[in-house]
Write an enzyme that holds these catalytic residues in place. Sequence first.
Site, PDB file in Angstrom:
ATOM      1  N   TYR A   4      32.022  32.945  24.652  1.00 16.81           N
ATOM      2  CA  TYR A   4      32.649  33.379  25.913  1.00 16.81           C
ATOM      3  C   TYR A   4      33.936  34.161  25.641  1.00 16.81           C
ATOM      4  O   TYR A   4      34.128  35.272  26.144  1.00 16.81           O
ATOM      5  CB  TYR A   4      32.956  32.169  26.811  1.00 16.81           C
ATOM      6  CG  TYR A   4      33.982  32.493  27.882  1.00 16.81           C
ATOM      7  CD1 TYR A   4      33.647  33.285  28.974  1.00 16.81           C
ATOM      8  CD2 TYR A   4      35.318  32.054  27.781  1.00 16.81           C
ATOM      9  CE1 TYR A   4      34.600  33.623  29.945  1.00 16.81           C
ATOM     10  CE2 TYR A   4      36.266  32.380  28.736  1.00 16.81           C
ATOM     11  CZ  TYR A   4      35.909  33.164  29.815  1.00 16.81           C
ATOM     12  OH  TYR A   4      36.846  33.507  30.765  1.00 16.81           O
TER      13      TYR A   4
HETATM   14  N1  NAD Z   1      38.831  30.075  35.618  1.00 18.11           N
HETATM   15  C1  NAD Z   1      39.463  30.202  34.473  1.00 18.11           C
HETATM   16  O1  NAD Z   1      39.933  29.200  33.907  1.00 18.11           O
HETATM   17  C2  NAD Z   1      39.658  31.561  33.848  1.00 18.11           C
HETATM   18  C3  NAD Z   1      40.566  31.682  32.785  1.00 18.11           C
HETATM   19  C4  NAD Z   1      40.725  32.936  32.193  1.00 18.11           C
HETATM   20  C5  NAD Z   1      39.995  34.035  32.657  1.00 18.11           C
HETATM   21  N2  NAD Z   1      39.116  33.874  33.672  1.00 18.11           N
HETATM   22  C6  NAD Z   1      38.352  35.044  34.118  1.00 18.11           C
HETATM   23  O2  NAD Z   1      38.594  35.249  35.492  1.00 18.11           O
HETATM   24  C7  NAD Z   1      37.424  35.810  36.109  1.00 18.11           C
HETATM   25  C8  NAD Z   1      37.066  35.031  37.340  1.00 18.11           C
HETATM   26  O3  NAD Z   1      36.811  33.680  36.968  1.00 18.11           O
HETATM   27  P1  NAD Z   1      36.589  32.526  38.040  1.00 18.11           P
HETATM   28  O4  NAD Z   1      37.227  31.297  37.502  1.00 18.11           O
HETATM   29  O5  NAD Z   1      36.968  33.017  39.384  1.00 18.11           O
HETATM   30  O6  NAD Z   1      35.016  32.329  37.931  1.00 18.11           O
HETATM   31  P2  NAD Z   1      33.924  32.327  39.105  1.00 18.11           P
HETATM   32  O7  NAD Z   1      32.628  31.948  38.463  1.00 18.11           O
HETATM   33  O8  NAD Z   1      34.402  31.524  40.246  1.00 18.11           O
HETATM   34  O9  NAD Z   1      33.913  33.851  39.549  1.00 18.11           O
HETATM   35  C9  NAD Z   1      33.144  34.859  38.932  1.00 18.11           C
HETATM   36  C10 NAD Z   1      32.512  35.666  40.047  1.00 18.11           C
HETATM   37  O10 NAD Z   1      31.811  36.765  39.486  1.00 18.11           O
HETATM   38  C11 NAD Z   1      30.556  36.856  40.113  1.00 18.11           C
HETATM   39  N3  NAD Z   1      29.681  37.561  39.160  1.00 18.11           N
HETATM   40  C12 NAD Z   1      29.349  37.176  37.906  1.00 18.11           C
HETATM   41  N4  NAD Z   1      28.566  38.117  37.331  1.00 18.11           N
HETATM   42  C13 NAD Z   1      28.402  39.118  38.238  1.00 18.11           C
HETATM   43  C14 NAD Z   1      27.733  40.352  38.235  1.00 18.11           C
HETATM   44  N5  NAD Z   1      27.017  40.760  37.174  1.00 18.11           N
HETATM   45  N6  NAD Z   1      27.782  41.148  39.316  1.00 18.11           N
HETATM   46  C15 NAD Z   1      28.494  40.743  40.420  1.00 18.11           C
HETATM   47  N7  NAD Z   1      29.153  39.575  40.484  1.00 18.11           N
HETATM   48  C16 NAD Z   1      29.124  38.772  39.402  1.00 18.11           C
HETATM   49  C17 NAD Z   1      30.158  35.428  40.418  1.00 18.11           C
HETATM   50  O11 NAD Z   1      29.173  35.300  41.415  1.00 18.11           O
HETATM   51  C18 NAD Z   1      31.496  34.848  40.838  1.00 18.11           C
HETATM   52  O12 NAD Z   1      31.724  35.035  42.216  1.00 18.11           O
HETATM   53  C19 NAD Z   1      36.335  35.816  35.033  1.00 18.11           C
HETATM   54  O13 NAD Z   1      36.239  37.111  34.492  1.00 18.11           O
HETATM   55  C20 NAD Z   1      36.853  34.845  33.998  1.00 18.11           C
HETATM   56  O14 NAD Z   1      36.385  35.149  32.708  1.00 18.11           O
HETATM   57  C21 NAD Z   1      38.936  32.674  34.285  1.00 18.11           C
END
Ligand code: NAD
Length: 336
Positions: free
Chosen positions: A141
Amino acid sequence: MKVLIGGGAGYIGSTIASACADAGITPLILDNLVTGRREFAAGREFYEGDIADGQLVDRVFKEHPDIDAVIHCAALIVVPDSVADPVGYYRANVAKSLEFVAHLLRNRCERLMFSSSAAIYGAGADLTVDENSPIDPQSPYARTKAVCEAMFGDIAAAQPIRVLSLRYFNPIGADPRMRTGLQLPKPTHALGKMMQAQEEGIPFEVTGTDYPTRDGSGIRDYIHVWDLATAHVAALGRFDALLASADAYTAINLGTGQGTTVRELLEAFNDVASVPIKARDTGRRPGDVAGAYTRIDRATKLLDWHPQYGIPESIRHSLQWAAVRDELLSGWDARS
Ligand SMILES: NC(=O)c1ccc[n+]([C@@H]2O[C@H](COP(=O)([O-])OP(=O)(O)OC[C@H]3O[C@@H](n4cnc5c(N)ncnc54)[C@H](O)[C@@H]3O)[C@@H](O)[C@H]2O)c1
């Protein structure tokens, strides 16, 4: 101003959408709902579909030629799943991001913000990192995020698009107005485990007590998700100044600058929670790391942004959200 948020129906993307709307910026949502929630896009212009779907992205830009910037939060984010299914994770996070940026270039999008992660950093000796710390991701990841950053850097150097990677530390909390929060009923981070322990009346397990931290438990930089969201609003306002044409790609860490150990988080939880929980020390879990927190200078200087919420408010908002989540997410399957 108008922004397109890929992944805008997820936990962080939907909070960014609310922060944008509150600041007078119109958010458009593009999300395939693989983990996102339709309820989180309610009241917004919502395009249901994949970021890699060129026809859909073309339609969004045809209907909104005035999009000023794109925020790309769309990804799969579960570390153990990425270990079990690296092909799926590289396809979802890297291949689709590449398609997405190609569609954005075709539609003359010039500003892109990318949701990156502190997980791309290697473990440092003193538990703090800044943007110049060595990149050494420890999971598939995290490597998808590092690969995307490198890819966007190469593309920004050659094409008329500028890219800002925002490296998130450990988001917790929920929208203070309770419009959105974590959609999962059982989050796997330490705070989620504490909430679960409280709900089930079981002890919370401190996994690892021999880390080189002040009390031996793991350390993280917990940032309130609303502070994370307002950093994006600040970055939108300063995007052109931040990324002059000579410097078409850069990265900024988003954390609080404060490390909180698991034991400190537990103490804060028990101060806030109506029913305190007990803890039990156990060994490290495979793959766990001591953790890190950010030196915050670059974000405060470049974004003129400071986190507003501390750990107690973050815990309080997480608990408030957990109490209303099932009601707000009406179609939620309680078994998942
Ligand atoms: N939550 C954490 O701890 C964290 C930490 C660091 C970075 N991030 C990054 O932040 C971003 C958001 O994370 P989150 O916690 O909100 O996760 P989440 O799973 O709640 O949100 C991701 C969203 O992207 C959508 N998605 C995924 N693939 C897709 C695609 N191909 N086309 C359209 N939509 C798509 C999903 O349906 C979801 O709504 C991610 O890129 C993640 O890597 C999250």
